[in-house]
Write a protein that holds these residues in place. Structure first.
Motif, PDB file in Angstrom:
ATOM      1  N   VAL A 154       1.123  -1.291  -0.115  1.00 17.50           N
ATOM      2  CA  VAL A 154      -0.121   0.084   0.400  1.00 17.50           C
ATOM      3  C   VAL A 154       0.677   0.938   0.196  1.00 17.50           C
ATOM      4  O   VAL A 154       0.611   2.496  -0.782  1.00 17.50           O
ATOM      5  CB  VAL A 154      -1.092  -0.131   1.226  1.00 17.50           C
ATOM      6  N   PHE A 155       2.318   1.075   1.436  1.00 21.75           N
ATOM      7  CA  PHE A 155       2.916   2.595   0.643  1.00 21.75           C
ATOM      8  C   PHE A 155       3.641   2.648  -0.577  1.00 21.75           C
ATOM      9  O   PHE A 155       3.977   4.270  -1.123  1.00 21.75           O
ATOM     10  CB  PHE A 155       4.080   2.291   2.040  1.00 21.75           C
ATOM     11  N   ALA A 156       3.716   1.201  -0.660  1.00 20.61           N
ATOM     12  CA  ALA A 156       4.507   1.781  -2.400  1.00 20.61           C
ATOM     13  C   ALA A 156       4.177   1.972  -4.168  1.00 20.61           C
ATOM     14  O   ALA A 156       4.825   2.692  -4.735  1.00 20.61           O
ATOM     15  CB  ALA A 156       5.171   0.185  -2.331  1.00 20.61           C
ATOM     16  N   GLU A 157       2.752   2.145  -3.248  1.00 21.10           N
ATOM     17  CA  GLU A 157       1.906   2.162  -4.983  1.00 21.10           C
ATOM     18  C   GLU A 157       2.098   3.558  -5.312  1.00 21.10           C
ATOM     19  O   GLU A 157       1.961   4.075  -6.659  1.00 21.10           O
ATOM     20  CB  GLU A 157       0.501   2.084  -4.385  1.00 21.10           C
ATOM     21  N   ALA A 158       1.958   4.930  -4.085  1.00 20.39           N
ATOM     22  CA  ALA A 158       2.670   5.991  -4.947  1.00 20.39           C
ATOM     23  C   ALA A 158       4.390   6.473  -4.650  1.00 20.39           C
ATOM     24  O   ALA A 158       4.530   7.255  -4.846  1.00 20.39           O
ATOM     25  CB  ALA A 158       1.133   7.243  -4.256  1.00 20.39           C
ATOM     26  N   ALA A 159       3.802   5.831  -3.284  1.00 21.05           N
ATOM     27  CA  ALA A 159       5.737   6.097  -3.117  1.00 21.05           C
ATOM     28  C   ALA A 159       6.828   6.262  -3.565  1.00 21.05           C
ATOM     29  O   ALA A 159       7.818   6.985  -4.247  1.00 21.05           O
ATOM     30  CB  ALA A 159       6.012   5.851  -1.663  1.00 21.05           C
ATOM     31  N   LEU A 160       6.430   4.683  -4.553  1.00 22.99           N
ATOM     32  CA  LEU A 160       7.114   4.194  -5.799  1.00 22.99           C
ATOM     33  C   LEU A 160       6.603   4.023  -6.636  1.00 22.99           C
ATOM     34  O   LEU A 160       7.521   3.133  -7.656  1.00 22.99           O
ATOM     35  CB  LEU A 160       8.097   3.238  -4.511  1.00 22.99           C
ATOM     36  N   PHE A 161       5.985   4.781  -6.788  1.00 24.14           N
ATOM     37  CA  PHE A 161       4.652   3.889  -8.273  1.00 24.14           C
ATOM     38  C   PHE A 161       5.092   2.709  -8.339  1.00 24.14           C
ATOM     39  O   PHE A 161       4.040   2.617 -10.154  1.00 24.14           O
ATOM     40  CB  PHE A 161       5.493   4.564  -8.992  1.00 24.14           C
ATOM     41  N   PHE A 162       4.448   1.941  -7.650  1.00 22.53           N
ATOM     42  CA  PHE A 162       3.951   0.712  -7.763  1.00 22.53           C
ATOM     43  C   PHE A 162       2.440   0.288  -8.767  1.00 22.53           C
ATOM     44  O   PHE A 162       2.379  -0.991  -8.638  1.00 22.53           O
ATOM     45  CB  PHE A 162       4.500  -0.114  -6.509  1.00 22.53           C
ATOM     46  N   GLY A 163       2.145   1.510  -8.310  1.00 21.30           N
ATOM     47  CA  GLY A 163       0.942   1.005  -9.035  1.00 21.30           C
ATOM     48  C   GLY A 163       0.674   0.767  -9.025  1.00 21.30           C
ATOM     49  O   GLY A 163      -0.695   0.324 -10.354  1.00 21.30           O
ATOM     50  N   PHE A 164       1.448   1.612 -10.540  1.00 21.59           N
ATOM     51  CA  PHE A 164       1.443   0.570 -12.300  1.00 21.59           C
ATOM     52  C   PHE A 164       1.584  -0.211 -12.665  1.00 21.59           C
ATOM     53  O   PHE A 164       0.733  -0.501 -13.478  1.00 21.59           O
ATOM     54  CB  PHE A 164       2.067   2.034 -12.801  1.00 21.59           C
ATOM     55  N   VAL A 165       2.010  -1.470 -12.119  1.00 21.07           N
ATOM     56  CA  VAL A 165       1.941  -3.197 -11.932  1.00 21.07           C
ATOM     57  C   VAL A 165       1.064  -3.749 -11.053  1.00 21.07           C
ATOM     58  O   VAL A 165       0.638  -4.732 -11.239  1.00 21.07           O
ATOM     59  CB  VAL A 165       3.821  -2.819 -10.990  1.00 21.07           C
ATOM     60  N   LEU A 166       0.975  -2.806  -9.074  1.00 18.31           N
ATOM     61  CA  LEU A 166       0.146  -3.832  -8.481  1.00 18.31           C
ATOM     62  C   LEU A 166      -0.751  -2.649  -7.940  1.00 18.31           C
ATOM     63  O   LEU A 166      -0.102  -2.140  -6.908  1.00 18.31           O
ATOM     64  CB  LEU A 166       0.785  -4.764  -7.600  1.00 18.31           C
ATOM     65  N   PRO A 167      -1.410  -2.542  -7.964  1.00 17.47           N
ATOM     66  CA  PRO A 167      -3.557  -1.947  -7.277  1.00 17.47           C
ATOM     67  C   PRO A 167      -2.999  -2.505  -5.887  1.00 17.47           C
ATOM     68  O   PRO A 167      -2.942  -3.562  -5.519  1.00 17.47           O
ATOM     69  CB  PRO A 167      -4.756  -2.049  -8.378  1.00 17.47           C
ATOM     70  N   GLY A 168      -3.029  -1.030  -4.884  1.00 14.55           N
ATOM     71  CA  GLY A 168      -2.607  -1.429  -3.555  1.00 14.55           C
ATOM     72  C   GLY A 168      -4.488  -2.036  -3.067  1.00 14.55           C
ATOM     73  O   GLY A 168      -4.228  -2.983  -2.085  1.00 14.55           O
ATOM     74  N   GLU A 169      -5.345  -2.413  -3.667  1.00 21.56           N
ATOM     75  CA  GLU A 169      -6.121  -2.880  -3.134  1.00 21.56           C
ATOM     76  C   GLU A 169      -6.716  -4.073  -2.952  1.00 21.56           C
ATOM     77  O   GLU A 169      -7.060  -4.534  -2.733  1.00 21.56           O
ATOM     78  CB  GLU A 169      -7.488  -2.411  -3.739  1.00 21.56           C
ATOM     79  N   THR A 170      -5.506  -4.919  -4.535  1.00 20.52           N
ATOM     80  CA  THR A 170      -5.163  -6.107  -3.878  1.00 20.52           C
ATOM     81  C   THR A 170      -5.103  -6.574  -3.236  1.00 20.52           C
ATOM     82  O   THR A 170      -5.353  -8.126  -2.000  1.00 20.52           O
ATOM     83  CB  THR A 170      -4.637  -6.413  -5.337  1.00 20.52           C
ATOM     84  N   ALA A 171      -4.400  -5.648  -1.979  1.00 17.97           N
ATOM     85  CA  ALA A 171      -3.055  -5.886  -1.158  1.00 17.97           C
ATOM     86  C   ALA A 171      -4.249  -6.340   0.645  1.00 17.97           C
ATOM     87  O   ALA A 171      -4.447  -6.826   1.085  1.00 17.97           O
ATOM     88  CB  ALA A 171      -2.848  -5.488  -0.708  1.00 17.97           C
ATOM     89  N   ILE A 172      -4.905  -5.147   0.575  1.00 22.85           N
ATOM     90  CA  ILE A 172      -6.044  -4.525   1.316  1.00 22.85           C
ATOM     91  C   ILE A 172      -6.715  -5.869   1.446  1.00 22.85           C
ATOM     92  O   ILE A 172      -7.690  -5.845   2.452  1.00 22.85           O
ATOM     93  CB  ILE A 172      -6.459  -3.491   1.570  1.00 22.85           C
TER      94      ILE A 172
END
Length: 220
Positions: A25-43
């Motif tokens: 969830v942290f890396a989604e915006a901080a490291l732009f991981f949201g382009f690869v793995l949406p954070g809602e998958t984790a939660i």
């Protein structure tokens, strides 16, 4: 389906699972991981595990909100530090049309854009950095970011939790085989929708790049 989720985390202590969810969830915006793995998958997966009593639902909600708000704050700081140079990075150039639309949304809606952006995977990755670049005051960003984070985490975590609970209920009433079959069909439909959406977005990006290149050719 739940058995598959359980298998992925079998033997892992709850503390490590919390850490993994927080990191994604942290890396989604901080490291732009949201382009690869949406954070809602984790939660969502976290919510399912909470329905199995593998995790504490209240603690999961708190950890996910803190990770979401902190990650977005790091993204905001990156945008504030880099300024216009942010637009020359590979990830921004690749999604040029989305960046332009996001900037327009920030200009028109201000803090509300931060809240709205929380609910779209691509915007979640882009929004904090672009807001930082726009020089929106941090307290204003933090307020809308926190509200959006709470609503987003609550929606998807509880969605996973109640989906997990419903699955167990269906399994008891209709039998394990039928419940698994229903889950497989639902997941297959979700996967098809996701890839069609991604393909459509890629086509829009390609069309926008071609149009941009055509305009540059005409101007030169």
């Amino acid at each position: 389906m739940l058995e598959n989720f359980s298998a992925l985390t079998d033997g892992l202590p709850p503390a490590l699972i919390y850490l993994m969810i927080a990191a994604l969830v942290f890396a989604e915006a901080a490291l732009f991981f949201g382009f690869v793995l949406p954070g809602e998958t984790a939660i969502v997966v976290g919510g399912i595990l909470a329905s199995q009593h593998r995790l504490s639902l209240p603690l999961l909600l708190v950890i996910a909100v803190v990770a979401a708000v902190t990650g977005d704050s790091v993204g905001y700081e990156i945008g504030r530090k880099l300024g216009p140079r942010l637009l020359t990075t590979r990830v921004m150039v690749r999604h040029e049309s989305k960046v332009s639309k996001t900037q327009d949304m920030i200009r028109r809606r201000g803090g509300l854009a931060v809240f709205i952006g929380r609910f779209t995977a691509l915007l979640r990755a882009l929004m904090p950095a672009l807001v930082g670049m726009s020089r929106m005051p941090y307290p204003k960003f933090l307020l809308f970011n926190f509200i959006g984070g709470v609503v987003w985490v609550g929606t998807f975590t509880l969605g996973g939790y109640f989906a997990g609970t419903a699955f167990e209920h269906v399994a008891k009433l209709a039998g394990q085989g039928l419940a698994v079959g229903v889950a497989v069909v639902a997941v297959a439909a979700l996967v098809v929708w996701h890839f069609r959406k991604k393909k459509r977005e890629e086509a829009e990006e390609a069309a926008a790049r071609l149009e941009h290149e055509r305009q540059e050719t005409v101007q030169s």
